[in-house]
Scaffold this motif. Structure first.
Motif, PDB file in Angstrom:
ATOM      1  N   THR A  19     -20.450 122.199  50.407  1.00 15.52           N
ATOM      2  CA  THR A  19     -19.708 122.804  49.307  1.00 15.52           C
ATOM      3  C   THR A  19     -18.537 121.923  48.889  1.00 15.52           C
ATOM      4  N   ALA A  20     -17.795 121.392  49.857  1.00 12.28           N
ATOM      5  CA  ALA A  20     -16.668 120.512  49.536  1.00 12.28           C
ATOM      6  C   ALA A  20     -17.135 119.264  48.801  1.00 12.28           C
ATOM      7  N   ALA A  21     -18.239 118.672  49.248  1.00 20.48           N
ATOM      8  CA  ALA A  21     -18.756 117.469  48.597  1.00 20.48           C
ATOM      9  C   ALA A  21     -19.223 117.769  47.175  1.00 20.48           C
ATOM     10  N   ALA A  22     -19.849 118.943  46.969  1.00 23.07           N
ATOM     11  CA  ALA A  22     -20.298 119.315  45.624  1.00 23.07           C
ATOM     12  C   ALA A  22     -19.116 119.515  44.680  1.00 23.07           C
ATOM     13  N   VAL A  23     -18.015 120.064  45.199  1.00 25.57           N
ATOM     14  CA  VAL A  23     -16.808 120.236  44.382  1.00 25.57           C
ATOM     15  C   VAL A  23     -16.284 118.881  43.921  1.00 25.57           C
ATOM     16  N   ALA A 150     -18.105 127.527  43.475  1.00 22.59           N
ATOM     17  CA  ALA A 150     -17.225 126.404  43.767  1.00 22.59           C
ATOM     18  C   ALA A 150     -17.626 125.168  42.976  1.00 22.59           C
ATOM     19  N   MET A 151     -18.915 124.899  42.906  1.00 18.34           N
ATOM     20  CA  MET A 151     -19.415 123.734  42.185  1.00 18.34           C
ATOM     21  C   MET A 151     -19.107 123.826  40.698  1.00 18.34           C
ATOM     22  N   ASN A 152     -19.370 124.980  40.107  1.00 18.26           N
ATOM     23  CA  ASN A 152     -19.129 125.143  38.677  1.00 18.26           C
ATOM     24  C   ASN A 152     -17.650 125.250  38.350  1.00 18.26           C
ATOM     25  N   GLY A 153     -16.861 125.799  39.295  1.00 22.57           N
ATOM     26  CA  GLY A 153     -15.417 125.803  39.084  1.00 22.57           C
ATOM     27  C   GLY A 153     -14.877 124.389  38.982  1.00 22.57           C
ATOM     28  N   ALA A 154     -15.403 123.499  39.824  1.00 21.46           N
ATOM     29  CA  ALA A 154     -15.018 122.093  39.729  1.00 21.46           C
ATOM     30  C   ALA A 154     -15.479 121.508  38.406  1.00 21.46           C
ATOM     31  N   GLY A 155     -16.640 121.962  37.923  1.00 16.84           N
ATOM     32  CA  GLY A 155     -17.129 121.479  36.638  1.00 16.84           C
ATOM     33  C   GLY A 155     -16.211 121.841  35.483  1.00 16.84           C
ATOM     34  N   ILE A 156     -15.604 123.030  35.566  1.00 19.79           N
ATOM     35  CA  ILE A 156     -14.652 123.434  34.522  1.00 19.79           C
ATOM     36  C   ILE A 156     -13.496 122.448  34.454  1.00 19.79           C
ATOM     37  N   GLY A 158     -13.378 119.468  35.714  1.00 16.76           N
ATOM     38  CA  GLY A 158     -13.848 118.135  35.373  1.00 16.76           C
ATOM     39  C   GLY A 158     -14.074 117.958  33.888  1.00 16.76           C
ATOM     40  N   ALA A 159     -14.695 118.963  33.239  1.00 18.14           N
ATOM     41  CA  ALA A 159     -14.956 118.861  31.809  1.00 18.14           C
ATOM     42  C   ALA A 159     -13.655 118.875  31.002  1.00 18.14           C
ATOM     43  N   ALA A 160     -12.763 119.808  31.342  1.00 18.06           N
ATOM     44  CA  ALA A 160     -11.496 119.891  30.602  1.00 18.06           C
ATOM     45  C   ALA A 160     -10.637 118.655  30.823  1.00 18.06           C
ATOM     46  N   LEU A 161     -10.527 118.229  32.089  1.00 20.69           N
ATOM     47  CA  LEU A 161      -9.733 117.050  32.398  1.00 20.69           C
ATOM     48  C   LEU A 161     -10.363 115.796  31.806  1.00 20.69           C
ATOM     49  N   GLY A 162     -11.700 115.721  31.873  1.00 27.62           N
ATOM     50  CA  GLY A 162     -12.383 114.566  31.312  1.00 27.62           C
ATOM     51  C   GLY A 162     -12.170 114.449  29.819  1.00 27.62           C
ATOM     52  N   GLY A 163     -12.303 115.568  29.096  1.00 29.73           N
ATOM     53  CA  GLY A 163     -12.071 115.527  27.651  1.00 29.73           C
ATOM     54  C   GLY A 163     -10.657 115.105  27.316  1.00 29.73           C
ATOM     55  N   GLY A 260     -14.924 119.274  25.233  1.00 30.38           N
ATOM     56  CA  GLY A 260     -14.655 119.501  26.649  1.00 30.38           C
ATOM     57  C   GLY A 260     -14.228 120.937  26.913  1.00 30.38           C
ATOM     58  N   LEU A 261     -13.465 121.524  25.990  1.00 29.96           N
ATOM     59  CA  LEU A 261     -13.054 122.924  26.135  1.00 29.96           C
ATOM     60  C   LEU A 261     -14.264 123.849  26.081  1.00 29.96           C
ATOM     61  N   ALA A 262     -15.205 123.562  25.178  1.00 29.15           N
ATOM     62  CA  ALA A 262     -16.410 124.384  25.078  1.00 29.15           C
ATOM     63  C   ALA A 262     -17.243 124.293  26.354  1.00 29.15           C
ATOM     64  N   LEU A 263     -17.390 123.080  26.891  1.00 27.34           N
ATOM     65  CA  LEU A 263     -18.122 122.921  28.149  1.00 27.34           C
ATOM     66  C   LEU A 263     -17.390 123.602  29.299  1.00 27.34           C
ATOM     67  N   GLY A 264     -16.063 123.564  29.245  1.00 25.71           N
ATOM     68  CA  GLY A 264     -15.279 124.264  30.256  1.00 25.71           C
ATOM     69  C   GLY A 264     -15.486 125.772  30.189  1.00 25.71           C
ATOM     70  N   ALA A 265     -15.650 126.315  28.982  1.00 30.97           N
ATOM     71  CA  ALA A 265     -15.927 127.743  28.837  1.00 30.97           C
ATOM     72  C   ALA A 265     -17.274 128.095  29.455  1.00 30.97           C
ATOM     73  N   PHE A 266     -18.251 127.209  29.286  1.00 22.91           N
ATOM     74  CA  PHE A 266     -19.548 127.420  29.930  1.00 22.91           C
ATOM     75  C   PHE A 266     -19.370 127.473  31.447  1.00 22.91           C
ATOM     76  N   GLY A 267     -18.567 126.540  31.977  1.00 17.90           N
ATOM     77  CA  GLY A 267     -18.310 126.532  33.412  1.00 17.90           C
ATOM     78  C   GLY A 267     -17.602 127.790  33.888  1.00 17.90           C
ATOM     79  N   THR A 268     -16.656 128.281  33.077  1.00 13.37           N
ATOM     80  CA  THR A 268     -15.972 129.527  33.424  1.00 13.37           C
ATOM     81  C   THR A 268     -16.959 130.686  33.492  1.00 13.37           C
TER      82      THR A 268
END
Length: 437
Positions: A19-23, A150-156, A158-163, A260-268
């Motif tokens: 789980t930690a590695a996936a995050v 946990a994985m998708n929370g990290a995706g949120i 990542g997407a927002a920070l990446g954008g 990135g915000l839209a992708l972050g909403a998907f992650g949320t």
């Protein structure tokens, strides 16, 4: 309070490390997906070029998946995962250097994307097999929901920070962060404890292993029908997300930041779906899951309009919540139905079928847009998702698959082999419609 006492009793060492590695991986990967797209656009590339780079990543992913699955059932899975992480680290690091140096060429970006896809082809089947062997049947649904949350929370993040990072300092640095994330996650996975995993008997060779995996896959109508469904769903959603979405964002929404915000909403939404599935245990696993695939048509429809950013964010949130219900239901079903020693090979056929049309879809997305227009292409994506999802509901096993009581965990914490229903299923329908071949 120690880490051991802070985590649930069923979350053992391997589950926690995975789980930690996936995050860590998802923090880097979600931003990197956006970064790769805008690296192509900023270098003067077109929508067709974006599709070619995306196809270059997915084509070797599809080609090598079956070999990756066979190797993961033959070799120690954690070693396959670490080696794949190392390849991804190198490919993303070189991609970052290429972009930061300026004037990256299309063929260079395609080559490095192909290396990254090759790493994922060997990683994905091994990772699924390792995760499913780390939890017992009794806690499987909750464990998968927490892992995905946990994985998708990290995706949120990542997407927002990446954008935001792309807008501020450019896509090259985001790709560099992704390379570092692969290095860290590979190091974490190197500490997985495989001492309790039963040794696998040597098979009759690679072709024999693949044939055995195919027999397991083809004998289950619920499995191959949903994989066929997702070969279309993944293709059209992938084309909409990797090609059309960034172009709509550039032309109508304001660029990388709003996308990135839209992708972050998907992650949320996926987090909310995972939270729901930690408490809810639907009896008809695949029926509920399949019904939740229909909302995946909504983002393509919203981009076709194109809807304002606020509407797109809501649509992405709803689709993220729904698809997470499917994801947990699917993983729980696979855990319940597939023997552990054959799981990576079956997962490889699952991945192979689901991704088989994605390289073609991303490669032709640009030409299709030129031929019929972006709006018509996006509406076509929405219609295809709806039609194939409705079609898979005609399969009896998909409608009737039920959750069964978990068998008692085996000694040593290994995942017990799934029970095989017989002709004498109980009258309450606990194994109604389940095909085991």
């Amino acid at each position: 309070m120690s880490v051991r006492s802070a985590r649930p009793a069923w979350a053992g060492r391997n589950y926690t490390l995975l789980t930690a590695a996936a995050v860590v991986t998802n923090l880097g990967a979600h931003g990197a997906l956006i970064a790769a797209t805008f690296a192509v656009l900023q270098s003067g590339g077109s929508g067709a070029d974006v599709g070619l780079v995306a196809a270059a990543r997915t084509l070797p992913l599809v080609l090598f998946l079956l070999i990756g699955g066979a190797l993961a059932d033959r070799l120690p899975r954690h070693r396959v995962m670490v080696a794949a992480n190392a390849l991804n680290c190198v490919s993303q690091g070189l991609f970052a250097l290429l972009v930061l140096a300026g004037e990256p060429r299309l063929w260079q970006m395609m080559l490095l994307s192909a290396l990254g896809g090759t790493g994922q082809a060997f990683f994905n089947p091994a990772a699924e097999g390792m995760l499913l062997s780390s939890v017992s049947g009794e806690h499987a649904g909750r464990a998968f929901a927490l892992f995905r949350m946990a994985m998708n929370g990290a995706g949120i993040g990542g997407a927002a920070l990446g954008g935001a990072m792309i807008a501020a300092i450019g896509p090259g640095w985001v790709l560099a962060v992704d390379a570092a994330a692969f290095a860290v996650s590979g190091a974490l996975r190197a500490f997985l404890d495989v001492s309790g995993v039963a040794a696998r008997e040597p098979g009759g060779g690679m072709l024999s292993d693949l044939r055995e995996g195919w027999q397991e896959f083809a004998s289950r109508p619920w499995l191959w029908s949903i994989v066929l469904q997702f070969s279309v769903v993944v293709a059209v959603v992938g084309a909409a997300e990797s090609v059309y979405g960034p172009l709509v964002a550039r032309d109508h929404l304001g660029g990388a930041g709003p996308w990135g915000l839209a992708l972050g909403a998907f992650g949320t939404g996926t987090i909310c779906g995972a939270l729901l599935m930690m408490r809810w245990k639907p009896r008809r696993l695949l029926l509920v899951g399949t019904l939740c695939v229909f909302p995946l048509a909504l983002p393509s429809a919203a981009l076709a309009v194109p809807a304002p950013l606020g509407v797109l964010v809501v649509v992405m949130f709803v689709s993220g919540t729904a698809i997470e219900v499917f994801g947990v239901s699917w993983m729980t079903t696979m855990h319940q139905e597939i023997p552990e020693e054959k799981f990576s090979r079956v997962a490889a056929y699952d991945w192979f079928g689901s991704l088989s049309m994605l390289p073609l879809a991303t490669a032709v997305a640009g030409p299709v847009e030129s031929l019929v227009g972006r709006t018509a292409a996006l509406w076509g994506c929405a219609v295809l998702v709806t039609v194939v999802t409705a079609a898979v509901l005609t399969v009896p096993d998909v409608r009737r698959m039920t959750r069964r009581p978990a068998p008692v965990a085996a000694a040593g914490g290994e995942r017990p082999a799934p029970a095989v229903p017989s002709a004498g299923c109980p009258a309450d329908g606990a194994c109604e419609g389940v095909s085991r071949g």
